[in-house]
Design a protein around this motif. Structure first.
Motif, PDB file in Angstrom:
ATOM      1  N   LYS A 188       0.839  -1.200   0.000  1.00  0.00           N
ATOM      2  CA  LYS A 188       0.000   0.000   0.000  1.00  0.00           C
ATOM      3  C   LYS A 188       0.875   1.251   0.000  1.00  0.00           C
ATOM      4  N   THR A 189       1.949   1.223   0.789  1.00  0.00           N
ATOM      5  CA  THR A 189       2.889   2.353   0.839  1.00  0.00           C
ATOM      6  C   THR A 189       3.537   2.566  -0.523  1.00  0.00           C
ATOM      7  N   LEU A 275      13.588  23.679   1.823  1.00  0.00           N
ATOM      8  CA  LEU A 275      14.329  22.872   2.794  1.00  0.00           C
ATOM      9  C   LEU A 275      13.319  22.058   3.591  1.00  0.00           C
ATOM     10  N   VAL A 276      13.442  20.733   3.525  1.00  0.00           N
ATOM     11  CA  VAL A 276      12.477  19.845   4.175  1.00  0.00           C
ATOM     12  C   VAL A 276      13.201  18.934   5.160  1.00  0.00           C
ATOM     13  N   VAL A 277      12.742  18.929   6.390  1.00  0.00           N
ATOM     14  CA  VAL A 277      13.318  18.047   7.409  1.00  0.00           C
ATOM     15  C   VAL A 277      12.683  16.665   7.278  1.00  0.00           C
ATOM     16  N   ILE A 278      13.525  15.650   7.163  1.00  0.00           N
ATOM     17  CA  ILE A 278      13.037  14.266   7.095  1.00  0.00           C
ATOM     18  C   ILE A 278      13.734  13.436   8.158  1.00  0.00           C
ATOM     19  N   TYR A 283      10.551   5.676  13.529  1.00  0.00           N
ATOM     20  CA  TYR A 283       9.901   4.380  13.797  1.00  0.00           C
ATOM     21  C   TYR A 283       8.768   4.107  12.802  1.00  0.00           C
ATOM     22  N   HIS A 284       7.995   5.156  12.488  1.00  0.00           N
ATOM     23  CA  HIS A 284       6.834   4.991  11.609  1.00  0.00           C
ATOM     24  C   HIS A 284       7.309   4.957  10.153  1.00  0.00           C
ATOM     25  N   TRP A 285       7.832   3.821   9.746  1.00  0.00           N
ATOM     26  CA  TRP A 285       8.479   3.667   8.442  1.00  0.00           C
ATOM     27  C   TRP A 285       7.575   4.105   7.295  1.00  0.00           C
ATOM     28  N   ASN A 286       6.351   3.617   7.264  1.00  0.00           N
ATOM     29  CA  ASN A 286       5.450   3.902   6.137  1.00  0.00           C
ATOM     30  C   ASN A 286       5.078   5.381   6.076  1.00  0.00           C
ATOM     31  N   THR A 287       4.808   5.980   7.213  1.00  0.00           N
ATOM     32  CA  THR A 287       4.456   7.399   7.263  1.00  0.00           C
ATOM     33  C   THR A 287       5.611   8.266   6.760  1.00  0.00           C
ATOM     34  N   GLU A 288       6.824   7.924   7.164  1.00  0.00           N
ATOM     35  CA  GLU A 288       7.989   8.717   6.761  1.00  0.00           C
ATOM     36  C   GLU A 288       8.300   8.569   5.275  1.00  0.00           C
ATOM     37  N   MET A 289       8.137   7.369   4.742  1.00  0.00           N
ATOM     38  CA  MET A 289       8.358   7.156   3.311  1.00  0.00           C
ATOM     39  C   MET A 289       7.389   8.001   2.479  1.00  0.00           C
TER      40      MET A 289
END
Length: 302
Positions: A188-189, A275-278, A283-289
């Motif tokens: 889904k991600t 400029l975007v902070v990532i 921990y929330h792998w899918n949300t961060e991707m």
């Protein structure tokens, strides 16, 4: 009578604490980074507690464990290592020597690794000074950031499944169900990311530390890195990076929370990029991707 009741209550509490501690100690698995904890907890469910060594906000390239963490590792049923990251290159041998009975699983097994390339402003042998004088590095120039991709996530999930089955064969069916649920979440991600990135015309981004090599390759993107050989870039290197970014119509500069923002801010100003902070170590792998993909998509509409 009053003191007898207090004594009984204290005895019961001590017994419960002892039982709880024994159970937790025998059902703990240790991982190196927070994204691993995400995958491990999804599959382990309530059968194991997952302990992560590198805290959020710390770099796994340079982090050194505390004595308390080394004790916690020794009490674990197993250690799931991510592969070639700086922390493991320095500490895994010591962990093995100190805990000869500890089961160690490499969740990167079967991954098609990529190497650091100068073409994308990456260099072999990234080195960082650790607090104890060690040089943390990527062994053999291998890029360890496999979790920052869909394929890497699938490899990690598969190896994590097999680790838990080996540790607890009685609950094999349980782990398989959890694995299949996780796989559906990964798919889904992937679909959401492709929906965001497929329309992009300009497919180059800048990042401080080269943590998105696999992500870039997977989604046909070009990654330009500010960090050179694990060090701050020279003025000449910064100038060249700005020129390259302008040639590629780059719209976004990524900065990770564990690194200094100064050069990233300078390049963003010089190129007109957002400029975007990532946090690829979130921990929330899918949300961060999805957050990373959305930042790239939003950059095209500015």
């Amino acid at each position: 009578m009053k003191y007898t009741r207090i004594y009984i209550l204290l005895t019961v509490l001590l017994l419960l604490t002892a039982c709880g501690g024994k159970q937790a100690g025998g059902k703990v698995v240790t991982v190196t980074i927070e994204p691993q904890r995400f995958f491990a907890e999804k599959i382990a469910g309530d059968k194991f507690a997952i302990h992560c060594v590198v805290p959020s906000g710390q770099s796994p390239e340079t982090y050194d464990p505390t004595p308390k963490q080394m004790v916690q590792i020794g009490r674990s049923a197993a250690y799931l290592q991510i592969g070639y990251i700086g922390f493991e290159q320095v500490w895994m041998q010591k962990i093995r020597e100190n805990n000869p009975d500890l089961k160690i699983f490499d969740v990167s097994q079967g991954m098609q690794f990529m190497k650091d390339t100068e073409e994308e402003h990456q260099h072999e042998g990234h080195q960082h000074e650790a607090g104890d004088g060690h040089h943390h590095h990527h062994a053999g120039g291998v890029d360890p950031h496999i979790w920052s991709s869909i394929e890497g996530a699938k490899v990690i999930a598969w190896n994590t499944l097999n680790a838990f089955i080996e540790l607890d064969k009685e609950n094999t069916e349980y782990y398989w169900k959890n694995y299949n649920d996780l796989l559906a979440e990964i798919e889904k991600t992937d679909a959401e990311i492709r929906q965001l990135l497929d329309p992009l015309a300009d497919r180059t981004f800048i990042i401080y530390h080269p943590a998105l090599t696999y992500f870039a390759a997977e989604f046909d993107l070009t990654q330009l890195c500010i960090e050179m050989d694990g060090k701050e870039p020279s003025p000449a290197q910064l100038k060249q990076l700005v020129m390259t970014a302008k040639e590629h119509h780059t719209k976004v500069v990524f900065i990770q929370q564990e690194f200094d923002r100064k050069n990233a801010e300078l390049i963003a100003k010089e190129t007109g990029c957002r400029l975007v902070v990532i946090n690829p170590l979130d921990y929330h792998w899918n949300t961060e991707m999805i957050h990373i993909a959305k930042a790239l998509a939003d950059g095209q509409t500015d």
